[in-house]
Motif scaffolding. Structure first.
Motif: not given
Length: 261
Positions: A113, A116, A153, A164, A167
């Motif tokens: 994360l 990201v 996922i 979720t 993502f």
């Protein structure tokens, strides 16, 4: 309906509305609603809290998905295929969940994360131009989206779960070259599929507080539809800002869970 105070009930309704808004814009509404239910219903089993959360979430997600589908060019057919793959993946993840410790997964997810967040910050153009809408998407990219985005996922959702929806938005943007707004809209359809499968299982097991869920679902629906309309009006830059906020919040929550475990 469990025996809870009026103050707690009002706070849960507000949390449901806020969660619907967050989930509609970029995913991650469960980061707010699930902890609120756990705090508001301390004497209720975890299974009933999870089941009630799914019953609430699917209503808001469905409302947001319908709002998006009416006003945005969403690849509905592709989204449903990805959703079915995600449903199968989540069942597989749930099967293996008992043998894997969340203490091992949390640090890995936090690193992912943070990467990201850095990527989105350093690439301002990420998700601002839609290459996948308005023209055909290659078969290879569609298959990749179904297998990796849906199955992968979905597996993560069944195995661990937090983030979720976020993502999904990021993966759909990267694989199908959708803008963040369209990716968020597509993710809602996928979420309806996965939430429906999970809710069916919880309902079969009798672990849904239907009266409370029905009340909270109304607020979640209003929040979800309002969030979808705001995202449609403000566009991908707005979604990008909310995305960064949700990612950083998720990292903070996972770090706290890891530290307090």
């Amino acid at each position: 309906m469990p025996d809870i105070s009026l103050t707690t009930l009002v706070l849960l309704c507000l949390a449901a509305a806020a969660a619907g808004w967050i989930d509609a814009v970029v995913g991650g509404g469960g980061l707010l609603l699930l902890p609120a239910l756990l705090l508001g219903l301390p004497q209720t089993s975890a299974a009933h809290v999870l089941g009630t959360n799914k019953a609430v979430a699917i209503v808001g997600t469905t409302g947001a998905a319908i709002t998006y589908a009416r006003k945005a060019r969403v690849p509905v057919r592709t989204a449903v295929r990805i959703g079915l793959a995600a449903l199968a993946g989540s069942m597989g993840g749930a099967f293996f969940a008992a043998g894997i410790s969340s203490d091992v997964l949390r640090p890995v997810i936090m690193v992912v994360l943070l990467a990201v967040a850095a990527f989105v910050l350093l690439r301002p153009s990420f998700g601002t131009a839609a290459d996948g809408v308005g023209r055909s998407v290659t078969r290879a990219r569609t298959i990749t989206a179904i297998v990796l985005v849906g199955g992968g996922i979905g597996f993560y959702d069944g195995l661990f779960g937090p983030g979720t929806g976020t993502f999904l938005v990021l993966a759909l943007t990267a694989v199908l070259h959708l803008d963040l707004l369209t990716a968020s809209a597509t993710a809602k359809i996928v979420n309806v599929c996965t939430n429906g499968g999970a809710l069916a299982m919880f309902a079969y097991q009798g672990t849904v507080l239907w009266q409370l869920a029905a009340l909270l679902a109304v607020f979640n629906l209003v929040g979800g539809m309002f969030g979808a309309r705001m995202a449609l009006r403000k566009g991908s830059e707005f979604v990008r800002g909310v995305l960064l906020a949700v990612v950083l919040t998720l990292v903070a929550k996972l770090a706290f869970d890891q530290w307090s475990a």
